[in-house]
Design an enzyme around this catalytic site. Structure first.
Site, short mmCIF file in Angstrom:
data_model
loop_
_atom_site.label_atom_id
_atom_site.label_comp_id
_atom_site.label_asym_id
_atom_site.label_seq_id
_atom_site.Cartn_x
_atom_site.Cartn_y
_atom_site.Cartn_z
CB THR A 13 -0.91 0.00 1.25
OG1 THR A 13 -1.61 -1.24 1.29
CG2 THR A 13 -1.89 1.14 1.23
CE LYS B 47 3.65 1.10 11.79
NZ LYS B 47 2.61 1.61 10.94
CD GLU C 239 7.36 13.53 10.16
OE1 GLU C 239 8.22 14.35 10.46
OE2 GLU C 239 6.43 13.20 10.93
CE LYS D 65 1.98 4.43 14.15
NZ LYS D 65 0.57 4.33 13.77
N1 HSE Z 1 -1.79 0.61 11.11
C1 HSE Z 1 -1.33 1.94 11.35
C2 HSE Z 1 -2.49 2.78 11.82
C3 HSE Z 1 -0.75 2.51 10.07
O1 HSE Z 1 -3.64 2.33 11.67
O2 HSE Z 1 -2.29 3.86 12.35
C4 HSE Z 1 -0.08 3.84 10.24
O3 HSE Z 1 1.03 3.76 11.08
#
Ligand code: HSE
Length: 386
Positions: free
Chosen positions: A10, A93, A117, A193
């Site tokens: 994607t 991440k 980023e 994150k």
């Molecule tokens: N799976 C992650 C989300 C994708 O839904 O935020 C973006 O980091």
């Protein structure tokens, strides 16, 4: 600038589309020339190659975008490209949270750039903004909705009365969810994150296994209705706070007043707030997941590298110690079991369920209480009041 992409899923295909087809004025001299993917995907693009050496050993390639996800072989491929003096930009991440120090050291040694980023906050320029804020301020805390999939699920359950599984399936079809959606709903994605954000906000490498991470999969329609009746909404939050060389962090459902910005964040959007000593509170809002918003963040990194733009250097030399007694917070627990604890403030009984609100307690006390609750009722919903 000649670019290669590792992984044509994607996000990787979004990068190719923005650089080679949408092509803004600033991208006129940038071109994706090779894409690493599996032989079975060769018909998806005539740029596909199947051996990393065709990219790492190609001297004409300046920059490599990694959008494979997961730790292996992403770690090895990123290191190989850095060793061959290629800039690397990644949205991954998991690999950044686990190996940021190795990548930054290798990039420094081989005099190239390593940027990430898109790993946190999707299309929101969150990490660059943390770095900019950090040039002037001490950042004492940050918190927010860091995951698009879980926000999409909660929003759909709330507004469209959708069941959890239906909303999750829709999030997968829209390209928001991780390959294994447990990473989204059980918190590993937000855990990564928060770790990455803490590195830039606090100049510290925190250990992601130290702080509590609770799944959001136990949230039911009834919980959302219960909170609505109390003029509140539940969201899935990552949070970190530092004070006096100590820190606390959480990944868990949190309860917000219905009028707060967080309570009203729709669909796959994220909102992240930081607190700095001169800037005060700053909020960042945008699409946190999805093909083009995330690819956009990658392309911004590409252009920053091309134009030699820096928002501050990353240093991880601040030693922060995890503490579970820094904060005193109130928690909400929904369980079908009778719980006795001095931490409880009040209990509401609704049918077969008890909604327990605690007094303001330390995280240490909360961890003991939640352990007792989950031993009696593994489907209990556990949230923190903001
Ligand atoms: N799976 C992650 C989300 C994708 O839904 O935020 C973006 O980091």
């Amino acid at each position: 600038m000649k670019i290669a992409i590792l992984g044509f899923g994607t996000i990787g295909s979004g990068v190719e589309q923005i650089v080679n087809e949408i092509k803004s004025k600033d991208l006129m001299d940038c071109e994706v020339v090779k894409i690493l993917d599996l032989p079975k995907n060769k018909d998806k693009s005539n740029l596909i190659v199947c051996d990393i050496k065709e990219i790492s050993e190609d001297d004409s390639i300046d920059l490599v975008v990694e959008t494979m996800g997961g730790i292996h072989p992403a770690y090895e491929f990123i290191m190989e490209c850095l060793h061959h003096k290629k800039h690397v930009v990644t949205a991954n991440k998991a690999v950044v949270a686990a190996h940021m120090t190795d990548f930054l050291q290798a990039a420094k040694e081989y005099e190239v750039e390593f940027r990430f980023e898109a790993s946190t906050g999707g299309g929101i320029p969150w990490l660059a903004s943390v770095q900019k804020a950090r040039r002037v301020d001490e950042i004492s805390s940050f918190y927010g909705i860091f995951n698009g999939t879980t926000n999409y699920i909660l929003d759909s359950m709330n507004l469209k009365n959708e069941e959890f599984d239906v909303a999750l399936k829709n999030a997968q079809e829209l390209g928001y969810a991780e390959a294994n959606p447990s990473a989204d709903i059980d918190g590993y994605d937000v855990q990564n994150k928060v770790t990455i954000s803490a590195a830039l906000a606090f100049d510290a490498k925190i250990d992601m296994n130290e702080f509590p991470v609770f799944s959001m999969a136990s949230i039911t329609h009834k919980d959302i209705e219960y909170l609505k009746n109390h003029h509140q909404m539940i969201k899935y939050i990552g949070q970190a706070i530092q004070s006096n060389h100590q820190y606390e962090a959480f990944v868990m459902p949190m309860v917000f007043d219905e009028h707060s910005l967080e309570a009203n964040i729709p669909s796959n959007f994220n909102i992240i707030t930081l607190n700095g000593n001169t800037i005060g509170e700053l909020k960042f809002y945008g699409q946190g997941a999805g093909k083009l918003p995330t690819a956009n963040a990658i392309v911004q990194d590409i252009l920053d590298i091309k134009n030699n733009m820096y928002y501050g250097s990353v240093s991880l030399d601040n030693e922060l110690v995890y503490s579970d007694t820094l904060l005193q917070e109130r928690y909400l627990i929904r369980t079908n079991s009778i719980i006795n604890s001095a931490c409880i403030d009040h209990i509401e009984n609704l049918g077969a369920n008890f909604y327990i609100t605690t007094k303001a307690i330390t995280t240490k006390e909360f961890k003991e209480l939640s352990r007792t609750v989950l031993e009696k009722d593994e489907k209990a919903m556990i949230a923190k009041y903001m």
